[in-house]
Motif scaffolding. Sequence first.
Motif, PDB file in Angstrom:
ATOM      1  N   SER A   1      13.905   0.844  25.483  1.00 53.63           N
ATOM      2  CA  SER A   1      13.190   1.696  26.439  1.00 53.63           C
ATOM      3  C   SER A   1      13.892   1.703  27.788  1.00 53.63           C
ATOM      4  N   HIS A   2      14.706   0.689  28.031  1.00 50.92           N
ATOM      5  CA  HIS A   2      15.398   0.561  29.320  1.00 50.92           C
ATOM      6  C   HIS A   2      16.510   1.594  29.465  1.00 50.92           C
ATOM      7  N   ASN A   3      17.319   1.766  28.432  1.00 48.94           N
ATOM      8  CA  ASN A   3      18.439   2.711  28.547  1.00 48.94           C
ATOM      9  C   ASN A   3      18.416   3.855  27.538  1.00 48.94           C
ATOM     10  N   GLY A   4      17.358   3.924  26.728  1.00 48.45           N
ATOM     11  CA  GLY A   4      17.225   5.031  25.780  1.00 48.45           C
ATOM     12  C   GLY A   4      18.021   4.879  24.501  1.00 48.45           C
ATOM     13  N   GLN A   5      18.652   3.749  24.308  1.00 48.69           N
ATOM     14  CA  GLN A   5      19.421   3.528  23.087  1.00 48.69           C
ATOM     15  C   GLN A   5      18.526   3.683  21.859  1.00 48.69           C
ATOM     16  N   GLY A   6      18.993   4.443  20.882  1.00 49.47           N
ATOM     17  CA  GLY A   6      18.267   4.622  19.639  1.00 49.47           C
ATOM     18  C   GLY A   6      17.160   5.655  19.682  1.00 49.47           C
ATOM     19  N   LYS A   7      16.929   6.266  20.840  1.00 52.60           N
ATOM     20  CA  LYS A   7      15.837   7.241  20.955  1.00 52.60           C
ATOM     21  C   LYS A   7      16.049   8.440  20.029  1.00 52.60           C
ATOM     22  N   LYS A   8      17.253   8.978  20.016  1.00 46.34           N
ATOM     23  CA  LYS A   8      17.540  10.136  19.165  1.00 46.34           C
ATOM     24  C   LYS A   8      17.380   9.786  17.691  1.00 46.34           C
ATOM     25  N   GLU A   9      17.904   8.629  17.296  1.00 49.37           N
ATOM     26  CA  GLU A   9      17.828   8.218  15.895  1.00 49.37           C
ATOM     27  C   GLU A   9      16.375   7.992  15.459  1.00 49.37           C
ATOM     28  N   LEU A  10      15.575   7.400  16.342  1.00 48.76           N
ATOM     29  CA  LEU A  10      14.172   7.181  15.996  1.00 48.76           C
ATOM     30  C   LEU A  10      13.427   8.497  15.893  1.00 48.76           C
ATOM     31  N   TRP A  11      13.710   9.423  16.803  1.00 51.10           N
ATOM     32  CA  TRP A  11      13.066  10.732  16.725  1.00 51.10           C
ATOM     33  C   TRP A  11      13.427  11.437  15.420  1.00 51.10           C
ATOM     34  N   ASN A  12      14.670  11.292  14.966  1.00 43.33           N
ATOM     35  CA  ASN A  12      15.062  11.919  13.694  1.00 43.33           C
ATOM     36  C   ASN A  12      14.204  11.401  12.546  1.00 43.33           C
ATOM     37  N   GLU A  13      13.971  10.099  12.533  1.00 39.93           N
ATOM     38  CA  GLU A  13      13.120   9.518  11.491  1.00 39.93           C
ATOM     39  C   GLU A  13      11.684  10.014  11.618  1.00 39.93           C
ATOM     40  N   ILE A  14      11.186  10.027  12.853  1.00 33.81           N
ATOM     41  CA  ILE A  14       9.809  10.474  13.087  1.00 33.81           C
ATOM     42  C   ILE A  14       9.638  11.925  12.653  1.00 33.81           C
ATOM     43  N   LYS A  15      10.582  12.782  13.024  1.00 35.78           N
ATOM     44  CA  LYS A  15      10.474  14.204  12.669  1.00 35.78           C
ATOM     45  C   LYS A  15      10.424  14.405  11.166  1.00 35.78           C
TER      46      LYS A  15
ATOM     47  N   HIS B   1       0.817  -1.224   0.000  1.00 36.32           N
ATOM     48  CA  HIS B   1       0.000   0.000   0.000  1.00 36.32           C
ATOM     49  C   HIS B   1       0.853   1.278   0.000  1.00 36.32           C
ATOM     50  N   ASP B   2       2.147   1.123  -0.236  1.00 33.76           N
ATOM     51  CA  ASP B   2       3.061   2.284  -0.301  1.00 33.76           C
ATOM     52  C   ASP B   2       2.978   3.148   0.946  1.00 33.76           C
ATOM     53  N   ILE B   3       2.929   2.512   2.093  1.00 31.04           N
ATOM     54  CA  ILE B   3       2.906   3.232   3.370  1.00 31.04           C
ATOM     55  C   ILE B   3       4.334   3.305   3.896  1.00 31.04           C
ATOM     56  N   ARG B   4       4.811   4.513   4.142  1.00 29.28           N
ATOM     57  CA  ARG B   4       6.166   4.673   4.661  1.00 29.28           C
ATOM     58  C   ARG B   4       6.260   4.065   6.060  1.00 29.28           C
ATOM     59  N   PHE B   5       7.396   3.429   6.343  1.00 36.07           N
ATOM     60  CA  PHE B   5       7.564   2.868   7.684  1.00 36.07           C
ATOM     61  C   PHE B   5       9.031   2.836   8.081  1.00 36.07           C
ATOM     62  N   VAL B   6       9.222   2.774   9.402  1.00 29.94           N
ATOM     63  CA  VAL B   6      10.531   2.613  10.016  1.00 29.94           C
ATOM     64  C   VAL B   6      10.496   1.294  10.762  1.00 29.94           C
ATOM     65  N   LEU B   7      11.527   0.491  10.635  1.00 27.72           N
ATOM     66  CA  LEU B   7      11.598  -0.781  11.346  1.00 27.72           C
ATOM     67  C   LEU B   7      12.471  -0.592  12.579  1.00 27.72           C
ATOM     68  N   ALA B   8      11.870  -0.741  13.753  1.00 30.34           N
ATOM     69  CA  ALA B   8      12.577  -0.514  15.011  1.00 30.34           C
ATOM     70  C   ALA B   8      12.679  -1.811  15.794  1.00 30.34           C
ATOM     71  N   ALA B   9      13.912  -2.240  16.046  1.00 34.84           N
ATOM     72  CA  ALA B   9      14.159  -3.454  16.822  1.00 34.84           C
ATOM     73  C   ALA B   9      14.350  -3.072  18.279  1.00 34.84           C
ATOM     74  N   THR B  10      13.361  -3.401  19.102  1.00 37.00           N
ATOM     75  CA  THR B  10      13.375  -2.969  20.487  1.00 37.00           C
ATOM     76  C   THR B  10      13.988  -4.043  21.396  1.00 37.00           C
ATOM     77  N   LYS B  11      14.112  -3.695  22.683  1.00 37.59           N
ATOM     78  CA  LYS B  11      14.755  -4.555  23.688  1.00 37.59           C
ATOM     79  C   LYS B  11      16.215  -4.801  23.330  1.00 37.59           C
ATOM     80  N   ALA B  12      16.832  -3.794  22.717  1.00 33.96           N
ATOM     81  CA  ALA B  12      18.222  -3.909  22.255  1.00 33.96           C
ATOM     82  C   ALA B  12      19.191  -4.126  23.407  1.00 33.96           C
ATOM     83  N   ASP B  13      18.829  -3.660  24.607  1.00 28.48           N
ATOM     84  CA  ASP B  13      19.719  -3.806  25.760  1.00 28.48           C
ATOM     85  C   ASP B  13      19.868  -5.264  26.204  1.00 28.48           C
TER      86      ASP B  13
END
Length: 198
Positions: free
Chosen positions: A174-188, A133-145
Amino acid sequence: MKILSADFLRAAAAKKDYPKGGLPELAFAGRSNVGKSSMINTLLGRRGLVRTSRTPGQTRALNFYLVNNRFIFVDLPGYGFAKAPEAVRARWGPMVENYLRDREQLAAVVMIVDARRGLAESDRTLMEFLKFHDIRFVLAATKADKLPRTKLMRQKALLEKQADGDAPVLVFSSHNGQGKKELWNEIKNHIERGLSNS
């Protein structure tokens, strides 16, 4: 991203109940136990805004959250092995598919997978749906810690191969915030595109 306000807007199970107006929306989708609610709380810096539960499948409607009065986060019901009555589960698929396919305000989807397990069959189905359906998406692998760095990077590389260039792949905790900045960049980037098109 500086979060000035983040408030629950409404829950909706049908199009008639969606928020009115043209604010861009960013949806979060993933299996029932993947840490979706924790991710949203971490991104917004609001520990208890999105209710987390040890019992998978507690989100049974689309939950809309107004952020900075400029855009909306949408917490989609989890899929997979949610412990809910079969009749309830049967409604979830069409409810989510109709939203993803028809919602003009949808700027992108954050598709969340467990970094330790990679793509399950239900994840593959969602990814193919988004691509079709041509929907843009970001693939986020969580629980990286919970993974050693070497194994985490190996899992990330595998996900990148499976995404086949159709989406950026990020690791997140979510435990240590890893990747939060990078994900926000994509979201913005997606939100700004949505605002410019509104």
